[in-house]
Design a protein around this motif. Structure first.
Motif, PDB file in Angstrom:
ATOM      1  N   LEU A 257       0.826  -1.204   0.000  1.00 52.35           N
ATOM      2  CA  LEU A 257       0.000   0.000   0.000  1.00 52.35           C
ATOM      3  C   LEU A 257       0.864   1.259   0.000  1.00 52.35           C
ATOM      4  O   LEU A 257       0.479   2.283  -0.555  1.00 52.35           O
ATOM      5  N   ALA A 258       2.021   1.173   0.642  1.00 51.48           N
ATOM      6  CA  ALA A 258       2.906   2.331   0.667  1.00 51.48           C
ATOM      7  C   ALA A 258       3.347   2.716  -0.741  1.00 51.48           C
ATOM      8  O   ALA A 258       3.633   3.890  -1.016  1.00 51.48           O
ATOM      9  N   GLU A 259       3.412   1.724  -1.648  1.00 54.62           N
ATOM     10  CA  GLU A 259       3.753   2.013  -3.039  1.00 54.62           C
ATOM     11  C   GLU A 259       2.527   2.472  -3.821  1.00 54.62           C
ATOM     12  O   GLU A 259       2.630   3.348  -4.691  1.00 54.62           O
ATOM     13  N   ALA A 263      -4.974   7.909  -2.132  1.00 59.29           N
ATOM     14  CA  ALA A 263      -5.151   9.298  -1.704  1.00 59.29           C
ATOM     15  C   ALA A 263      -5.832   9.374  -0.341  1.00 59.29           C
ATOM     16  O   ALA A 263      -6.775   8.631  -0.055  1.00 59.29           O
ATOM     17  N   GLY A 264      -5.328  10.266   0.512  1.00 60.80           N
ATOM     18  CA  GLY A 264      -5.965  10.522   1.791  1.00 60.80           C
ATOM     19  C   GLY A 264      -5.452   9.680   2.936  1.00 60.80           C
ATOM     20  O   GLY A 264      -5.937   9.831   4.065  1.00 60.80           O
ATOM     21  N   TYR A 265      -4.490   8.782   2.680  1.00 58.82           N
ATOM     22  CA  TYR A 265      -3.994   7.906   3.736  1.00 58.82           C
ATOM     23  C   TYR A 265      -2.517   8.182   3.984  1.00 58.82           C
ATOM     24  O   TYR A 265      -1.727   8.335   3.047  1.00 58.82           O
ATOM     25  N   SER A 266      -2.150   8.226   5.264  1.00 58.92           N
ATOM     26  CA  SER A 266      -0.782   8.555   5.641  1.00 58.92           C
ATOM     27  C   SER A 266       0.146   7.380   5.373  1.00 58.92           C
ATOM     28  O   SER A 266      -0.273   6.213   5.379  1.00 58.92           O
ATOM     29  N   LEU A 267       1.411   7.707   5.151  1.00 56.76           N
ATOM     30  CA  LEU A 267       2.405   6.677   4.916  1.00 56.76           C
ATOM     31  C   LEU A 267       2.565   5.781   6.140  1.00 56.76           C
ATOM     32  O   LEU A 267       2.788   4.578   6.018  1.00 56.76           O
ATOM     33  N   ALA A 268       2.409   6.350   7.348  1.00 59.93           N
ATOM     34  CA  ALA A 268       2.553   5.550   8.574  1.00 59.93           C
ATOM     35  C   ALA A 268       1.504   4.442   8.632  1.00 59.93           C
ATOM     36  O   ALA A 268       1.816   3.289   8.960  1.00 59.93           O
ATOM     37  N   LEU A 269       0.258   4.776   8.332  1.00 63.57           N
ATOM     38  CA  LEU A 269      -0.809   3.772   8.355  1.00 63.57           C
ATOM     39  C   LEU A 269      -0.585   2.721   7.278  1.00 63.57           C
ATOM     40  O   LEU A 269      -0.696   1.517   7.535  1.00 63.57           O
ATOM     41  N   HIS A 271       2.195   1.857   5.778  1.00 65.93           N
ATOM     42  CA  HIS A 271       3.374   1.048   6.087  1.00 65.93           C
ATOM     43  C   HIS A 271       3.048   0.020   7.174  1.00 65.93           C
ATOM     44  O   HIS A 271       3.493  -1.131   7.097  1.00 65.93           O
ATOM     45  N   ALA A 272       2.288   0.409   8.168  1.00 64.36           N
ATOM     46  CA  ALA A 272       1.920  -0.523   9.241  1.00 64.36           C
ATOM     47  C   ALA A 272       1.106  -1.686   8.683  1.00 64.36           C
ATOM     48  O   ALA A 272       1.292  -2.849   9.078  1.00 64.36           O
ATOM     49  N   ILE A 273       0.191  -1.399   7.769  1.00 66.82           N
ATOM     50  CA  ILE A 273      -0.611  -2.467   7.163  1.00 66.82           C
ATOM     51  C   ILE A 273       0.281  -3.391   6.353  1.00 66.82           C
ATOM     52  O   ILE A 273       0.155  -4.626   6.423  1.00 66.82           O
ATOM     53  N   ASP A 274       1.193  -2.816   5.578  1.00 65.38           N
ATOM     54  CA  ASP A 274       2.131  -3.649   4.809  1.00 65.38           C
ATOM     55  C   ASP A 274       2.948  -4.547   5.728  1.00 65.38           C
ATOM     56  O   ASP A 274       3.173  -5.721   5.418  1.00 65.38           O
ATOM     57  N   ARG A 275       3.393  -4.028   6.850  1.00 67.64           N
ATOM     58  CA  ARG A 275       4.165  -4.815   7.805  1.00 67.64           C
ATOM     59  C   ARG A 275       3.321  -5.964   8.361  1.00 67.64           C
ATOM     60  O   ARG A 275       3.812  -7.080   8.547  1.00 67.64           O
ATOM     61  N   SER A 276       2.069  -5.680   8.652  1.00 63.25           N
ATOM     62  CA  SER A 276       1.201  -6.710   9.233  1.00 63.25           C
ATOM     63  C   SER A 276       0.917  -7.836   8.253  1.00 63.25           C
ATOM     64  O   SER A 276       0.558  -8.945   8.660  1.00 63.25           O
ATOM     65  N   LEU A 277       1.077  -7.574   6.959  1.00 57.19           N
ATOM     66  CA  LEU A 277       0.761  -8.556   5.926  1.00 57.19           C
ATOM     67  C   LEU A 277       2.011  -9.226   5.363  1.00 57.19           C
ATOM     68  O   LEU A 277       1.950  -9.854   4.306  1.00 57.19           O
ATOM     69  N   MET A 278       3.114  -9.126   6.066  1.00 62.22           N
ATOM     70  CA  MET A 278       4.325  -9.819   5.629  1.00 62.22           C
ATOM     71  C   MET A 278       4.093 -11.329   5.690  1.00 62.22           C
ATOM     72  O   MET A 278       3.422 -11.835   6.588  1.00 62.22           O
ATOM     73  N   MET A 279       4.673 -12.047   4.740  1.00 63.24           N
ATOM     74  CA  MET A 279       4.469 -13.484   4.689  1.00 63.24           C
ATOM     75  C   MET A 279       5.111 -14.200   5.877  1.00 63.24           C
ATOM     76  O   MET A 279       4.536 -15.128   6.442  1.00 63.24           O
ATOM     77  N   LYS A 280       6.322 -13.783   6.257  1.00 64.87           N
ATOM     78  CA  LYS A 280       6.990 -14.407   7.383  1.00 64.87           C
ATOM     79  C   LYS A 280       6.468 -13.823   8.684  1.00 64.87           C
ATOM     80  O   LYS A 280       6.426 -12.594   8.853  1.00 64.87           O
ATOM     81  N   ALA A 281       6.082 -14.693   9.612  1.00 65.15           N
ATOM     82  CA  ALA A 281       5.499 -14.243  10.871  1.00 65.15           C
ATOM     83  C   ALA A 281       6.443 -13.320  11.631  1.00 65.15           C
ATOM     84  O   ALA A 281       6.004 -12.334  12.240  1.00 65.15           O
ATOM     85  N   GLU A 282       7.737 -13.605  11.584  1.00 68.89           N
ATOM     86  CA  GLU A 282       8.689 -12.807  12.354  1.00 68.89           C
ATOM     87  C   GLU A 282       8.876 -11.402  11.789  1.00 68.89           C
ATOM     88  O   GLU A 282       9.420 -10.521  12.464  1.00 68.89           O
ATOM     89  N   ASP A 283       8.438 -11.171  10.552  1.00 65.90           N
ATOM     90  CA  ASP A 283       8.547  -9.838   9.948  1.00 65.90           C
ATOM     91  C   ASP A 283       7.365  -8.936  10.310  1.00 65.90           C
ATOM     92  O   ASP A 283       7.387  -7.740  10.016  1.00 65.90           O
ATOM     93  N   ARG A 284       6.329  -9.517  10.914  1.00 67.01           N
ATOM     94  CA  ARG A 284       5.155  -8.721  11.302  1.00 67.01           C
ATOM     95  C   ARG A 284       5.336  -8.174  12.712  1.00 67.01           C
ATOM     96  O   ARG A 284       6.170  -8.675  13.474  1.00 67.01           O
ATOM     97  N   PRO A 285       4.535  -7.168  13.093  1.00 65.45           N
ATOM     98  CA  PRO A 285       4.523  -6.762  14.508  1.00 65.45           C
ATOM     99  C   PRO A 285       4.175  -7.976  15.365  1.00 65.45           C
ATOM    100  O   PRO A 285       3.288  -8.753  15.022  1.00 65.45           O
TER     101      PRO A 285
END
Length: 470
Positions: A257-259, A263-269, A271-285
């Motif tokens: 989503l960061a890429e 429109a209307g959404y912050s990079l922080a939000l 980026h957080a969603i992208d992090r939560s959807l990482m395939m490897k469990a250890e890469d997520r929060p």
């Protein structure tokens, strides 16, 4: 819709006016494959409540005396296991007292089944909200929604459990705008486990890869629910869930989503969603707190209302059983259960397995994953050259509705419906087939060994198959 109309659309439902002591059923407000939900009136306390009935329609029917009867004696084990899970789930939910979690008032057994009485929550699910009020969904609205939702999920995690079915249709938005995380639906998962029907347990796009694994280095934990919550946010922002995780394991088409930068959404939000959807469990929060910190949000704005369960009140792990579908008000009779949380220790699912191992990634046993829905079934359309099936013509290609992946080893040949089929295998070892609606007998031949699997395609989607020796 009236109660009588609902009774026509929800088979086996109890009629309006039926009494459970002080509780009188007023109408059916929802029903699915594993349960029926009623709006009821509590004559003692003079208030409206919701009642959920354990009713697995594939296993049981309603008799004239209103009790349930098994469709076959061979269903006894599945029915009993689901019933036990339903009761254990009610006990678990009754131990929580958080405004963002479903509040169970009481549960009881009657009519050869079990019932759960809960508070009646007005409002609509996030899925309904997105369909009817998409113009109201923006970052400010999401940021208002998240803190109490974070608090509800965190309460479950702190008590040592996972939800494992967070999705748009499992989050209720009350008239007060406070979200309620709906019940865990233990019966469906337990029945799915025992009957080897993984597809009834997981929602494609919302379930991370570790939920499909029987044995894996990717254990389930808070990061599992965080993936599902990220998928919910992804769907709210883009209108569609992320690609199915088991398909991403083969060919990852997820675009961050960061890429995309909607429109209307912050990079922080984003980026957080992208992090939560990482395939490897250890890469997520690894916790709700960590996820909330990425978005710069508190975990809960209603923490003062929370009376979390104490360790002594939590069910022993041995008593927590895992099981189910459409959601009405604050009762979801199709969500898989609260799973005991055992961080970083390997666990097993008793459903069909996906073995994840290095570059091999996974082998899928009879697993069907629907990505979207389609109608207009057609027959297999292709051309033949020398007895070998080849790619279909451009006209036939328009009728293709399914993508089928299967793993082929060196020296293996493929036959579909008795005819040799030319399949190109990618570097990851998976062959990709484009098929129209229909029924197929898939055979993989190697010397004197044959692996077979029957595949029925009646809707658009993606299938991962692994024919087995018979």
């Amino acid at each position: 819709m009236s109660a009588n109309e609902n009774n026509k659309t929800v088979p086996n439902a109890l009629a309006a006016g039926h009494r459970f002591n002080e509780f009188e059923i007023k109408e059916v407000i929802g029903g699915g494959g594993f349960g029926i939900v009623y709006r009821a009136w509590d004559h003692l306390l003079e208030r409206t409540i919701a009642i959920k009935e354990y009713m697995p329609v594939s296993l049981a029917v309603r008799k004239a005396d209103l009790s349930l009867a098994l469709r076959s004696e061979r269903h006894q084990k599945l029915f009993t296991a689901g019933l036990h899970s339903f009761i254990q789930e009610a006990r678990l939910l009754a131990r929580f007292n958080h405004p963002g979690l479903l509040h169970v008032l009481r549960f009881w057994e009657e009519n050869g089944t079990a019932y759960m009485g809960t508070l009646y929550y007005s409002g609509m699910t996030l899925k309904e909200w997105q369909q009817t009020r998409p113009e109201t969904i923006n970052e400010a609205w999401i940021r208002q929604l998240l803190p109490p939702l974070f608090g509800a999920i965190s309460t479950i995690h702190q008590a040592g459990y996972l939800h494992r079915d967070i999705a748009l249709d499992n989050i209720q938005i009350q008239d007060s705008q406070l979200p309620v995380l709906l019940d865990f639906g233990s019966a469906r998962k337990e029945i799915g486990n025992l009957s080897d029907e993984t597809e009834i347990m997981l929602k494609p796009g919302y379930a991370p890869l570790e939920q499909y694994s029987e044995e894996s280095d990717s254990e389930q934990g808070p990061w599992t629910d965080i993936y599902a919550l990220g998928a919910v946010l992804h769907t709210l922002i883009t209108g569609a869930p992320p690609p199915v995780s088991v398909v991403r394991c083969i060919e990852d088409s997820y675009q961050p989503l960061a890429e995309q930068a909607p429109a209307g959404y912050s990079l922080a939000l984003l980026h957080a969603i992208d992090r939560s959807l990482m395939m490897k469990a250890e890469d997520r929060p690894q916790s709700i707190d960590a996820f909330a910190a990425l978005i710069d949000l508190p975990v809960s704005e209603v923490q003062e209302l929370v009376s979390a369960v104490t360790p002594a009140e939590v069910l022993p792990e041995s008593e927590v059983i895992n099981a189910p579908e459409p959601v009405v008000l604050a009762v979801n009779h199709s969500a898989p259960q609260a799973e005991p949380l055992t961080p970083r220790t390997t666990r097993r699912l008793s459903a069909p397995l996906l073995l994840l191992s290095g570059a091999a990634l996974l082998a899928v046993i009879g697993l069907t994953v629907f990505i979207n829905h389609g109608d207009n079934p057609t027959d297999l359309s292709s051309t033949q050259t020398g007895g070998r099936e080849t790619a279909p013509s451009a006209a036939a290609a328009s009728q293709q509705i399914a993508t089928v992946y299967l793993k082929l080893k060196n020296g293996e040949t493929l036959q579909i419906n008795g005819k040799a089929w030319q399949a190109t295998t990618a570097e990851n070892g998976f062959a990709t087939l484009k098929l129209a609606a229909g029924q197929y007998q898939v055979e993989v031949h190697q010397q004197n060994q044959v692996r077979r699997q029957t595949l029925t395609i009646d809707k658009a989607g993606t299938w991962l198959i692994n024919p087995s020796s018979q």
